[in-house]
Design a protein around this motif. Structure first.
Motif, mmCIF file in Angstrom:
data_model
loop_
_atom_site.group_PDB
_atom_site.id
_atom_site.type_symbol
_atom_site.label_atom_id
_atom_site.label_comp_id
_atom_site.label_asym_id
_atom_site.label_seq_id
_atom_site.Cartn_x
_atom_site.Cartn_y
_atom_site.Cartn_z
ATOM 1 N N VAL A 57 0.845 -1.204 0.000
ATOM 2 C CA VAL A 57 0.000 0.000 0.000
ATOM 3 C C VAL A 57 0.877 1.249 0.000
ATOM 4 C CG1 VAL A 57 -1.740 1.287 1.284
ATOM 5 C CG2 VAL A 57 -1.890 -1.194 1.137
ATOM 6 N N LEU A 58 1.911 1.268 0.838
ATOM 7 C CA LEU A 58 2.835 2.394 0.854
ATOM 8 C C LEU A 58 3.575 2.499 -0.470
ATOM 9 C CD1 LEU A 58 4.316 2.032 4.465
ATOM 10 C CD2 LEU A 58 2.489 3.551 3.688
ATOM 11 N N ALA A 59 3.891 1.357 -1.061
ATOM 12 C CA ALA A 59 4.558 1.377 -2.364
ATOM 13 C C ALA A 59 3.649 1.955 -3.436
ATOM 14 C CB ALA A 59 5.000 -0.033 -2.740
ATOM 15 N N ALA A 60 2.347 1.639 -3.367
ATOM 16 C CA ALA A 60 1.401 2.200 -4.331
ATOM 17 C C ALA A 60 1.289 3.710 -4.166
ATOM 18 C CB ALA A 60 0.034 1.533 -4.148
ATOM 19 N N ILE A 61 1.338 4.193 -2.919
ATOM 20 C CA ILE A 61 1.313 5.641 -2.684
ATOM 21 C C ILE A 61 2.554 6.279 -3.287
ATOM 22 C CG2 ILE A 61 1.361 7.418 -0.896
ATOM 23 C CD1 ILE A 61 -0.265 5.532 0.877
ATOM 24 N N ASN A 62 3.704 5.637 -3.116
ATOM 25 C CA ASN A 62 4.951 6.153 -3.674
ATOM 26 C C ASN A 62 4.881 6.252 -5.190
ATOM 27 O OD1 ASN A 62 7.735 5.502 -4.972
ATOM 28 N ND2 ASN A 62 8.270 6.291 -2.945
ATOM 29 N N SER A 63 4.245 5.287 -5.815
ATOM 30 C CA SER A 63 4.224 5.236 -7.277
ATOM 31 C C SER A 63 3.185 6.164 -7.883
ATOM 32 C CB SER A 63 3.945 3.801 -7.737
ATOM 33 O OG SER A 63 4.926 2.915 -7.249
ATOM 34 N N ASN A 64 2.046 6.366 -7.208
ATOM 35 C CA ASN A 64 0.923 7.049 -7.835
ATOM 36 C C ASN A 64 0.654 8.451 -7.304
ATOM 37 O OD1 ASN A 64 -0.457 4.771 -9.566
ATOM 38 N ND2 ASN A 64 0.019 3.813 -7.599
ATOM 39 N N CYS A 65 0.946 8.719 -6.034
ATOM 40 C CA CYS A 65 0.628 10.022 -5.427
ATOM 41 C C CYS A 65 1.840 10.934 -5.556
ATOM 42 C CB CYS A 65 0.221 9.852 -3.966
ATOM 43 S SG CYS A 65 -1.215 8.774 -3.740
ATOM 44 N N THR A 66 1.729 11.916 -6.423
ATOM 45 C CA THR A 66 2.872 12.795 -6.688
ATOM 46 C C THR A 66 2.550 14.275 -6.481
ATOM 47 O OG1 THR A 66 2.286 12.829 -9.038
ATOM 48 C CG2 THR A 66 3.905 11.183 -8.329
ATOM 49 N N HIS A 67 1.382 14.588 -5.902
ATOM 50 C CA HIS A 67 1.023 15.990 -5.682
ATOM 51 C C HIS A 67 0.507 16.223 -4.261
ATOM 52 C CE1 HIS A 67 0.693 15.495 -10.114
ATOM 53 N NE2 HIS A 67 1.177 16.732 -10.131
ATOM 54 N N LEU A 68 0.842 15.358 -3.325
ATOM 55 C CA LEU A 68 0.302 15.481 -1.970
ATOM 56 C C LEU A 68 0.927 16.646 -1.228
ATOM 57 C CD1 LEU A 68 0.059 11.783 -0.676
ATOM 58 C CD2 LEU A 68 -1.725 13.210 -1.697
ATOM 59 N N GLU A 69 0.074 17.372 -0.489
ATOM 60 C CA GLU A 69 0.518 18.387 0.453
ATOM 61 C C GLU A 69 0.234 17.967 1.887
ATOM 62 O OE1 GLU A 69 -1.456 21.962 -0.562
ATOM 63 O OE2 GLU A 69 -0.562 22.129 -2.557
#
Length: 582
Positions: free
Chosen positions: A382-394
């Motif tokens: 799940v953390l790996a998916a966040i690393n790969s897909n979420c690139t605009h988080l504030e």
């Protein structure tokens, strides 16, 4: 038997009378003896005066007031005068009023009730000193809410602050609620609607038909009839926030999404028990294509199908989910892959379940360049998916998790193609094995030392708020490395490190050195934090010693940068780091 009781009663009466006479004789003898010995007879005179003192009038009798000498009728509530007489009603009230004033003047001044201090702390208020004129006026309005006819033209920010104070003081009733209904408003926020009736909610849409943003918290009497009236009247709604609207049926939620779906931009729902199920979320996904902000917390009827429906919302930018069920990992990873690219806020709380099995875990490697496959348990995907897909988080919150490993957090923040986070909350991510409170040594569970270092290396340059409470596997070396006084975090204003038990005086002093704009440090449960000199303008909350104030405000006036430089020079000369502020 009756004659015997009568004789016994007479004997008792005679014995009592004899005893009284004997006492009077003894008093006279004592007074004469004292006079012969040259002593004062003031006491005996006082006793004789008391003995022959005229009895006070009984209720219903007439008497003269001791002060004004007016004739009045004595009652059971007549006050005694300073010389033992009785007072008429006006004089008695005046004497009582003067006594209260004297008592209030002699009463020691109490700075602030502890309950009030704790209440302000829960509200996030840690300021000290004199209140602003605006704050004093707002509190005065809230205190005399029942006497106000209308607010008049006041700014929206002050109106919202008034609503917060009215809610806190339980003053938001049907009578005072009308003060907040102004036809020219676009936004309305009622932060405590528990005392409002069903008819009150209809007045919102009757008086403000052009309302665009509606916030109702604890709206327990918001019913289907109110929802139907809102659908009919409020045609410009784009932002709806309801907490506790449990009397709205599932069908009416669907009708609302059908009627107002194209215009709706933001929806926040909390504490829904009886309705709002997967079908409602499916309707939300279908009829609200422009939804940008979605927050669903503690909605008991939601299931796995809701996750699939949310994954089809292409325009989501802010997503917060806290559900009562555990979501299979493949569904969650699919959600992140579908909407993660546009997200600027992503909040997940208490989501993963290690009883689930994922068929894709054996071969799934989302980011081979930044994370070796053997470093992951299945949960870390799940953390790996966040690393790969979420690139605009504030803003990123991933809390209350006891499955993702420290290696997973380290790989998330290492090489992450995302700008530095402004808000990071990774609280309560730790191992829950009570038999081994320190957690496994080879592969720590939750945010530990490596993950914390990677987080601060990635986001330290822009982070403003950091919450690592109960991340108990972060060791002292990692805290000292991050907050060493040399590395600078120029925007960090607030940090919560409660129950990180290894944090000590050196850690807090390092935070003061490394964070020039820090305003608030929370250290509940950090019992090694002692004897810290708090710089001016900073509040340290959570002092461990019982006799100290829980809040320690900085009073020391110093040139902080100059003090820091002199300490660092001295440290380098001695080859060590001094842990305490000098």
């Amino acid at each position: 038997m009756a004659a015997e009781r009568t004789r016994k009663r007479k004997r008792d009466q005679e014995a009592t009378i004899a005893k009284i006479k004997k006492g009077k004789v003894n008093k006279k003898k004592a007074a004469k003896t004292k006079k012969k010995k040259g002593g004062s007879d003031d006491e005996s005179d006082f006793e004789m005066a008391e003995m022959y003192k005229k009895a006070k009038p009984m209720p219903g009798q007439l008497a003269n007031c001791e002060l004004c000498e007016k004739r009045f009728t004595v009652t059971a509530y007549s006050k005694a005068g300073p010389d033992g007489g009785l007072l008429c009603t006006p004089c008695g009230k005046e004497i009582q009023k003067e006594a209260k004033i004297a008592e209030k003047a002699n009463k020691p001044v109490v700075r602030k009730a502890r309950r009030k201090i704790e209440s302000n702390r829960l509200d996030g208020l840690t300021t000290r000193g004199s209140k602003t004129l605006q704050q004093l006026c707002i509190e005065k309005l809230a205190k005399h809410s029942e006497d106000i006819e209308e607010f008049g033209e006041i700014p929206e920010a002050i109106l919202n602050r008034l609503s917060e104070i009215f809610g806190k003081k339980r003053a938001m009733r049907s009578s005072t609620f009308k003060l907040f209904l102004q036809p020219d408003l676009d936004n309305l926020a009622i932060h405590e609607a528990a005392y409002l009736e069903t008819e009150d909610f209809n007045q919102i849409f009757a008086v403000i038909p052009t309302i665009k943003k509606l916030i109702l918290r604890n709206c327990c009497q918001f019913k289907d009839s109110n929802m139907e009236y809102m659908i009919e009247k409020a045609k410009d709604l784009v932002d709806v926030q309801l907490l506790g609207a449990n009397l709205v049926s599932n069908d009416n939620w669907i009708n609302f999404f059908i009627a107002r779906g194209p215009e709706l931009k933001s929806l926040k729902l909390e504490w829904l028990d009886a309705a709002f199920n997967d079908q409602a979320v499916e309707a939300l996904s279908t009829f609200c294509p422009n939804l940008e902000r979605l927050k669903l917390e503690r909605c008991k009827q939601l299931g796995v199908d809701s996750i699939d429906a949310i994954a089809r919302m292409e325009h989501l930018q802010h997503l917060t989910l806290k559900l009562y069920i555990h979501i299979p990992r493949e569904r969650l990873i699919n959600l992140i892959g579908s909407v993660g690219g546009n997200l600027r806020t992503f909040c997940l709380e208490n989501f993963l379940d290690n009883t689930e099995t994922d068929e894709m875990d054996e071969d799934y490697v989302p980011n081979e360049t930044t994370e070796p496959k053997e470093a992951h348990k299945p949960d870390d995907h799940v953390l790996a998916a966040i690393n790969s897909n979420c690139t605009h988080l504030e803003k990123f919150r991933f809390s209350d998790n006891n499955e993702c490993t420290d290696a997973g957090y380290a790989n998330l923040f290492t090489g992450w193609n995302n700008p530095p986070l402004r808000y990071a909350d990774l609280s309560s991510t730790r191992d829950l094995d009570n038999t081994n409170p320190e957690g496994p040594e080879d592969l720590p569970i939750g945010l530990a030392s490596s993950g914390f270092k990677a987080l601060m290396a990635h986001s330290g340059s822009r982070i403003e708020y950091l919450d690592i409470a109960s991340c108990r596997h972060i060791n002292h070396e990692a805290l000292a490395h991050v907050f060493d006084g040399v590395k600078q975090y120029p925007h960090l204003r607030e940090i919560n490190m409660s129950f990180c038990t290894v944090a000590d005086t050196q850690t807090v002093a390092g935070i003061f050195r490394s964070c020039p704009r820090i305003k608030k440090v929370v250290t509940f449960g950090c019992f090694e934090v002692q004897e810290v000199i708090v710089p001016k303008g900073i509040v340290l909350i959570g002092a461990p010693r019982a006799h100290d104030a829980i809040e320690q405000f900085g009073d020391t006036v110093m040139d902080f940068q100059k003090e820091l430089q002199s300490e660092m020079d001295r440290d380098r000369a001695m080859g060590r780091i001094v842990p305490v502020m000098g």
